[in-house]
Design a protein around this motif. Structure first.
Motif, PDB file in Angstrom:
ATOM      1  N   UNK A  73      82.698   8.782  19.263  1.00 57.23           N
ATOM      2  CA  UNK A  73      82.733   7.411  18.773  1.00 57.23           C
ATOM      3  C   UNK A  73      84.205   7.046  18.584  1.00 57.23           C
ATOM      4  N   UNK A  74      84.913   6.711  19.678  1.00 54.71           N
ATOM      5  CA  UNK A  74      86.367   6.523  19.594  1.00 54.71           C
ATOM      6  C   UNK A  74      86.810   5.551  18.499  1.00 54.71           C
ATOM      7  N   UNK A  75      86.081   4.434  18.352  1.00 57.58           N
ATOM      8  CA  UNK A  75      86.375   3.499  17.268  1.00 57.58           C
ATOM      9  C   UNK A  75      85.252   3.630  16.247  1.00 57.58           C
ATOM     10  N   UNK A  82      92.746  -3.518  13.599  1.00 50.52           N
ATOM     11  CA  UNK A  82      92.488  -2.273  14.314  1.00 50.52           C
ATOM     12  C   UNK A  82      93.641  -1.313  14.053  1.00 50.52           C
ATOM     13  N   UNK A  83      93.313  -0.094  13.639  1.00 48.36           N
ATOM     14  CA  UNK A  83      94.340   0.916  13.384  1.00 48.36           C
ATOM     15  C   UNK A  83      94.050   2.157  14.206  1.00 48.36           C
ATOM     16  N   UNK A 120      86.649   9.046  16.839  1.00 48.94           N
ATOM     17  CA  UNK A 120      87.058   8.323  15.632  1.00 48.94           C
ATOM     18  C   UNK A 120      88.565   8.373  15.400  1.00 48.94           C
ATOM     19  N   UNK A 121      89.313   8.137  16.460  1.00 47.76           N
ATOM     20  CA  UNK A 121      90.773   8.071  16.338  1.00 47.76           C
ATOM     21  C   UNK A 121      91.236   6.645  16.058  1.00 47.76           C
ATOM     22  N   UNK A 122      90.354   5.658  16.247  1.00 48.74           N
ATOM     23  CA  UNK A 122      90.642   4.264  15.923  1.00 48.74           C
ATOM     24  C   UNK A 122      89.632   3.806  14.879  1.00 48.74           C
ATOM     25  N   UNK A 123      89.979   2.745  14.171  1.00 46.29           N
ATOM     26  CA  UNK A 123      89.107   2.277  13.110  1.00 46.29           C
ATOM     27  C   UNK A 123      89.437   0.825  12.796  1.00 46.29           C
TER      28      UNK A 123
END
Length: 264
Positions: A10-12, A121-122, A34-37
């Motif tokens: 789930x990259x974001x 977005x981070x 989960x490197x972006x959020x």
């Protein structure tokens, strides 16, 4: 035989997941997981708990970055893996605070428009992983923007058993696992303390307490009552409803669908 039957990233965080045939295990979980959020103006993470419509934003991995597509409107945006913007900000995931990089105003505007709320977005820099819950840490393990642990495992039989109790079966994407294992009896994963996949050691440390996200139809962005209502009838202890096992790990390498799971 116990074997891996599915892998997901789930990259974001809290957007649509991606099914993989193989994945690289890194220090903080599966590569790109989960490197972006998305965060609000206070830097606090956003999820489907507050915004079920986040499920409608599907993430795809391209050769040079991510591509996010709205499942209903087709609106899309490309996000490069590497950005020249290095503006730091402090973000919060539950009780964990960490430093992240802002990806850029154009991306903030796009996600804000799609979701109907102001957000940013981070991205997680390589040098700033998040320590796992210290109550369960064994070797100073770290994670990404996950909910506390680098991996979530679910047994396929556990979902199959749940679906025998439901009028309308639910798919695995309601539970957002990283690793799915076939060949065990239902809920056997509750007791798995140490096992290997592809030479990587995994440790079951905490059953996963489930929330309203499990009730959200991932192709519609609409919440209901199931399967949480049914799970509460036989998987509730105290005020928690359990489904799946949070994992820590030791080592890196590649794991694949079809790999044997060796209990130790």
């Amino acid at each position: 035989m116990l074997q891996v039957s599915a892998l997901y990233i789930y990259p974001i965080k809290s957007l649509g997941g991606i099914s993989l045939t193989h994945a690289q295990v890194t220090d903080r979980g599966l590569q790109l997981d989960r490197r972006w959020m998305l965060v609000n103006e206070a830097g606090v993470f956003l999820s489907q708990r507050q915004l079920p419509q986040m499920a409608l934003l599907q993430v795809n991995v391209e050769h040079d970055g991510l591509n996010v597509v709205h499942k209903k409107t087709g609106a899309s945006i490309a996000i490069p893996f590497h950005s020249n913007i290095q503006t730091k900000t402090t973000v919060t995931v539950w009780d964990s605070r960490s430093t992240a990089h802002l990806v850029g105003a154009v991306y903030d505007a796009w996600f804000s428009e799609q979701l109907g709320v102001a957000c940013r977005l981070v991205h997680m820099p390589e040098t700033n992983p998040i320590p796992v819950d210290q109550e369960y840490a064994q070797r100073g393990e770290v994670t990404s923007f996950s909910d506390g642990y680098p991996f979530l495992l679910i047994g396929q039989s556990s979902l199959d058993e749940l679906n025998t109790r439901l009028e309308e079966p639910v798919p695995m994407n309601r539970f957002r696992p990283n690793i799915v294992v076939a060949g065990a009896v239902s809920f056997a994963e509750d007791g798995w303390q140490h096992f290997t996949i592809g030479g990587v050691h995994f440790y079951g440390v905490k059953r996963c307490g489930r929330c309203v996200v499990t009730t959200i139809r991932q192709d519609e962005g609409i919440a209901g009552k199931e399967p949480l209502q049914t799970l509460a009838g036989y998987r509730k202890e105290g005020n928690k409803i359990y489904f799946g096992q949070n994992l820590l790990h030791q080592g890196t390498g590649t794991i694949k669908v079809g790999d044997a799971v060796q209990l130790l």
